[in-house]
Design an enzyme around this catalytic site. Sequence first.
Site, short mmCIF file in Angstrom:
data_model
loop_
_atom_site.label_atom_id
_atom_site.label_comp_id
_atom_site.label_asym_id
_atom_site.label_seq_id
_atom_site.Cartn_x
_atom_site.Cartn_y
_atom_site.Cartn_z
CG HIS A 116 -18.44 3.57 6.06
ND1 HIS A 116 -18.35 4.18 4.96
CD2 HIS A 116 -19.06 2.42 5.87
CE1 HIS A 116 -18.34 3.94 4.29
NE2 HIS A 116 -19.70 2.72 4.58
CG HIS A 155 -19.69 -0.91 5.95
ND1 HIS A 155 -20.55 -0.43 5.19
CD2 HIS A 155 -20.53 -1.78 6.48
CE1 HIS A 155 -21.88 -0.76 6.50
NE2 HIS A 155 -21.98 -1.57 7.12
CG HIS A 215 -16.13 2.34 2.37
ND1 HIS A 215 -16.59 3.54 2.16
CD2 HIS A 215 -16.77 1.54 2.18
CE1 HIS A 215 -17.57 3.55 1.19
NE2 HIS A 215 -18.69 2.57 1.87
CG ASP A 254 -20.73 3.52 1.50
OD1 ASP A 254 -20.25 4.00 0.51
OD2 ASP A 254 -20.85 2.47 2.10
CG HIS A 286 -20.46 2.29 -3.21
ND1 HIS A 286 -19.99 1.29 -3.63
CD2 HIS A 286 -20.70 2.61 -2.14
CE1 HIS A 286 -19.87 0.47 -2.16
NE2 HIS A 286 -20.49 1.72 -1.22
FE FE Z 1 -19.49 1.27 1.05
ZN ZN Z 2 -20.66 0.81 3.83
#
Ligand code: FE
Ligand code: ZN
Length: 254
Positions: A56, A58, A61, A133, A171
């Site tokens: 994704h 973000h 990442h 995530d 994470h």
């Molecule tokens: Fe993240």
């Molecule tokens: Zn994220």
Amino acid sequence: MALEIHPIPALRDNYIYLLREPKSGAVGAVDPSLAAPVLAALHQRGWTLTHVINTHHHPDHTGGNLELKAATKAIVVGPLADRARIPGIDVAVGDGDTFKFGDEAATVYDVPGHTRGHIAYWFKDAQALFCGDTLFLMGCGRLFEGTPQQMWNSLGKLKKLPPETRVYCGHEYTQANARFALTVEPQNAALIARAKRVDALRAEGKSTVPGTMADELATNPFLRVDRPDLQQAMGAPGDPVATFAAIRKAKDNF
Ligand code: FE
Ligand code: ZN
């Protein structure tokens, strides 16, 4: 195993995964928050990066995408539904697509909820899932751009993967997730035992990834909202989505 997987801890609690398919020499970096630790790991092993693989958009990442691409000419693979937000994207993949990585292949799943364009990669032969995530060990991602219904649908796709699937998440949140999960299911013996194992690992400074889907099914409250006892406990009998929403809300405030 025909797919080597090396977790690289980055930032505070992110994992970048360095992948290598030895027959073809394909080397991938899953969700590189930063370029430097990936370049260092490549240098140390004498490997050349061929793919950046994003779940994704973000920044924790994708932050290393452009620098890695410039330094190695790697191809950037990411979600079709979010191609406009993936820096340097070359190949866009979506639900049901097969992503060929050397001699290995991953099935791609659209798993919106955390972000609207989130995807997951399931390497069937290697029994490995890269879920960013969306699914964490004993937890799930926050709903920044999706609804409880969407996230529950997304997790439903991952829930169906074989129980031996190894879960490589974005994470190291496992210990805090276990603490929260115990507030939801204090009597869950598998959860109690797993929380102890996680505490022992963390006390030694060790990583908790990967988990297995079997362990997630037994201990992750977000995958268990279809259970009548959990629905009852959260005050939403017969309603998995309302149960999911209630647990997610409780976790956001935990
Ligand atoms: Fe993240
Ligand atoms: Zn994220």
